[in-house]
Design a protein around this motif. Sequence first.
Motif, PDB file in Angstrom:
ATOM      1  N   HIS A  64       7.893  23.262 -13.084  1.00  0.00           N
ATOM      2  CA  HIS A  64       9.349  23.086 -13.070  1.00  0.00           C
ATOM      3  C   HIS A  64       9.911  23.149 -11.648  1.00  0.00           C
ATOM      4  N   MET A  65       9.203  23.804 -10.769  1.00  0.00           N
ATOM      5  CA  MET A  65       9.700  24.010  -9.420  1.00  0.00           C
ATOM      6  C   MET A  65       9.560  22.771  -8.537  1.00  0.00           C
ATOM      7  N   VAL A  66       8.441  22.067  -8.674  1.00  0.00           N
ATOM      8  CA  VAL A  66       8.159  20.929  -7.794  1.00  0.00           C
ATOM      9  C   VAL A  66       9.233  19.838  -7.873  1.00  0.00           C
ATOM     10  N   PRO A  67       9.649  19.399  -9.080  1.00  0.00           N
ATOM     11  CA  PRO A  67      10.713  18.379  -9.128  1.00  0.00           C
ATOM     12  C   PRO A  67      12.012  18.846  -8.483  1.00  0.00           C
ATOM     13  N   LEU A  68      12.370  20.110  -8.664  1.00  0.00           N
ATOM     14  CA  LEU A  68      13.595  20.639  -8.070  1.00  0.00           C
ATOM     15  C   LEU A  68      13.513  20.629  -6.552  1.00  0.00           C
ATOM     16  N   ILE A  69      12.386  21.064  -6.018  1.00  0.00           N
ATOM     17  CA  ILE A  69      12.222  21.107  -4.565  1.00  0.00           C
ATOM     18  C   ILE A  69      12.250  19.702  -3.973  1.00  0.00           C
ATOM     19  N   ARG A  70      11.583  18.762  -4.628  1.00  0.00           N
ATOM     20  CA  ARG A  70      11.581  17.382  -4.142  1.00  0.00           C
ATOM     21  C   ARG A  70      12.994  16.803  -4.162  1.00  0.00           C
ATOM     22  N   THR A  71      13.772  17.145  -5.178  1.00  0.00           N
ATOM     23  CA  THR A  71      15.151  16.662  -5.264  1.00  0.00           C
ATOM     24  C   THR A  71      16.000  17.279  -4.163  1.00  0.00           C
ATOM     25  N   MET A  72      15.846  18.575  -3.933  1.00  0.00           N
ATOM     26  CA  MET A  72      16.610  19.236  -2.871  1.00  0.00           C
ATOM     27  C   MET A  72      16.248  18.658  -1.511  1.00  0.00           C
ATOM     28  N   ASP A  73      14.981  18.325  -1.319  1.00  0.00           N
ATOM     29  CA  ASP A  73      14.550  17.732  -0.048  1.00  0.00           C
ATOM     30  C   ASP A  73      15.245  16.393   0.199  1.00  0.00           C
ATOM     31  N   ILE A  74      15.437  15.615  -0.861  1.00  0.00           N
ATOM     32  CA  ILE A  74      16.131  14.323  -0.720  1.00  0.00           C
ATOM     33  C   ILE A  74      17.529  14.531  -0.168  1.00  0.00           C
ATOM     34  N   PHE A  75      18.277  15.452  -0.769  1.00  0.00           N
ATOM     35  CA  PHE A  75      19.666  15.685  -0.352  1.00  0.00           C
ATOM     36  C   PHE A  75      19.747  16.414   0.979  1.00  0.00           C
ATOM     37  N   ASP A  76      18.852  17.379   1.216  1.00  0.00           N
ATOM     38  CA  ASP A  76      18.882  18.127   2.472  1.00  0.00           C
ATOM     39  C   ASP A  76      18.634  17.224   3.676  1.00  0.00           C
ATOM     40  N   LYS A  77      17.871  16.173   3.472  1.00  0.00           N
ATOM     41  CA  LYS A  77      17.501  15.279   4.577  1.00  0.00           C
ATOM     42  C   LYS A  77      18.719  14.550   5.149  1.00  0.00           C
ATOM     43  N   ASN A  78      19.671  14.200   4.289  1.00  0.00           N
ATOM     44  CA  ASN A  78      20.876  13.484   4.741  1.00  0.00           C
ATOM     45  C   ASN A  78      22.064  13.881   3.861  1.00  0.00           C
ATOM     46  N   LYS A  79      22.490  15.132   3.983  1.00  0.00           N
ATOM     47  CA  LYS A  79      23.548  15.650   3.118  1.00  0.00           C
ATOM     48  C   LYS A  79      24.835  14.823   3.202  1.00  0.00           C
ATOM     49  N   LYS A  80      25.230  14.471   4.399  1.00  0.00           N
ATOM     50  CA  LYS A  80      26.501  13.752   4.568  1.00  0.00           C
ATOM     51  C   LYS A  80      26.459  12.384   3.893  1.00  0.00           C
ATOM     52  N   TYR A  81      25.346  11.698   4.024  1.00  0.00           N
ATOM     53  CA  TYR A  81      25.234  10.378   3.415  1.00  0.00           C
ATOM     54  C   TYR A  81      25.427  10.473   1.906  1.00  0.00           C
ATOM     55  N   TRP A  82      24.706  11.382   1.268  1.00  0.00           N
ATOM     56  CA  TRP A  82      24.780  11.479  -0.189  1.00  0.00           C
ATOM     57  C   TRP A  82      26.134  11.995  -0.648  1.00  0.00           C
ATOM     58  N   HIS A  83      26.777  12.811   0.174  1.00  0.00           N
ATOM     59  CA  HIS A  83      28.109  13.311  -0.177  1.00  0.00           C
ATOM     60  C   HIS A  83      29.155  12.213  -0.087  1.00  0.00           C
ATOM     61  N   ASP A  84      28.998  11.321   0.886  1.00  0.00           N
ATOM     62  CA  ASP A  84      30.009  10.298   1.154  1.00  0.00           C
ATOM     63  C   ASP A  84      29.865   9.050   0.289  1.00  0.00           C
ATOM     64  N   HIS A  85      28.733   8.880  -0.390  1.00  0.00           N
ATOM     65  CA  HIS A  85      28.479   7.643  -1.125  1.00  0.00           C
ATOM     66  C   HIS A  85      28.488   7.852  -2.641  1.00  0.00           C
ATOM     67  N   ASN A  86      28.829   6.770  -3.335  1.00  0.00           N
ATOM     68  CA  ASN A  86      28.914   6.809  -4.795  1.00  0.00           C
ATOM     69  C   ASN A  86      27.542   6.548  -5.411  1.00  0.00           C
ATOM     70  N   ILE A  87      26.924   7.602  -5.903  1.00  0.00           N
ATOM     71  CA  ILE A  87      25.615   7.451  -6.548  1.00  0.00           C
ATOM     72  C   ILE A  87      25.741   7.464  -8.068  1.00  0.00           C
ATOM     73  N   ASP A  88      26.960   7.643  -8.537  1.00  0.00           N
ATOM     74  CA  ASP A  88      27.202   7.628  -9.990  1.00  0.00           C
ATOM     75  C   ASP A  88      27.039   6.241 -10.592  1.00  0.00           C
ATOM     76  N   VAL A  89      26.876   5.227  -9.728  1.00  0.00           N
ATOM     77  CA  VAL A  89      26.687   3.867 -10.237  1.00  0.00           C
ATOM     78  C   VAL A  89      25.328   3.730 -10.925  1.00  0.00           C
ATOM     79  N   LEU A  90      24.428   4.656 -10.633  1.00  0.00           N
ATOM     80  CA  LEU A  90      23.128   4.659 -11.292  1.00  0.00           C
ATOM     81  C   LEU A  90      23.206   5.516 -12.553  1.00  0.00           C
ATOM     82  N   PRO A  91      22.611   5.061 -13.645  1.00  0.00           N
ATOM     83  CA  PRO A  91      22.639   5.848 -14.889  1.00  0.00           C
ATOM     84  C   PRO A  91      21.876   7.156 -14.714  1.00  0.00           C
ATOM     85  N   ASP A  92      22.289   8.171 -15.453  1.00  0.00           N
ATOM     86  CA  ASP A  92      21.673   9.491 -15.313  1.00  0.00           C
ATOM     87  C   ASP A  92      20.159   9.462 -15.506  1.00  0.00           C
TER      88      ASP A  92
END
Length: 260
Positions: free
Chosen positions: A74-102
């Motif tokens: 359960h930990m590995v997917p969470l860490i990999r996801t956090m790594d995605i956002f940590d790498k470029n926090k501002k980009y992901w905060h500023d862009h609309n990613i809700d266009v992709l289905p959950d």
Amino acid sequence: MSDLLSIISASDKRRNLLILLSSGPKEWDEIKRILKVTSTGMLPQVKILEEEHLIERDGKNFSLTPMGRILSTHMVPLIRTMDIFDKNKKYWHDHNIDVLPDEILLDIRDLGDYRIIENSDEEIFDINTFLNNIAQSKTIKGISHTVHPRYPNFFLDLATKGVEASLILTPGVFKIIKEKYPDILEKGLKLKTSSVYVSKQDIKFSFTVTDSFFSLSLFYNNGVFDSKNDVISRDPSALAWGERIFSYFLKQSEKVETVD
């Protein structure tokens, strides 16, 4: 915060060891080599994980306990996801990613070791880098929310050379292609290697996935398309993620058979 969560989150060494052992038992020298640690720095962390019954040793070999395996799963997917956002926090905060289905967005960790390519104002209309990245591909799938003057001929040339090209166009883009490039569209529709689809509704992003390259262009949260920044990756997991994106929106599109 629970004791176990604190134990894992408080130390990169402990976390990395659990992730490493999730792929199977490892010998001590192999652990040090892969994690680039010393015995002095790592042994105290090993002791803590052993005391919490998360890892166990057999001589110089270390492995996860049943508790450790469940936790790391359960930990590995969470860490990999956090790594995605940590790498470029501002980009992901500023862009609309809700266009992709959950069902797809929740696997954003599959982007893997991605990069964000930033183009200067002068480079926005110079798409040579993007075209070079996909020119040697054997298959190309994509969704287009914009039309660059070089796109129609470029994709027609690839399809003519035997590259399997499948494109989903938004209604607006399809209207422009029909009006400005009817001959190219007609030629493309006659090729067995080329498929064109029109989405039933507007799609607020553009993306491309090939057999070796993934690229995603998003809108800002204020509704303006970001023509300067592209998210790119060559990780196999990103390519598979791109295939899922295309398949999802393909189901919401209609195939174009004729120009009329």
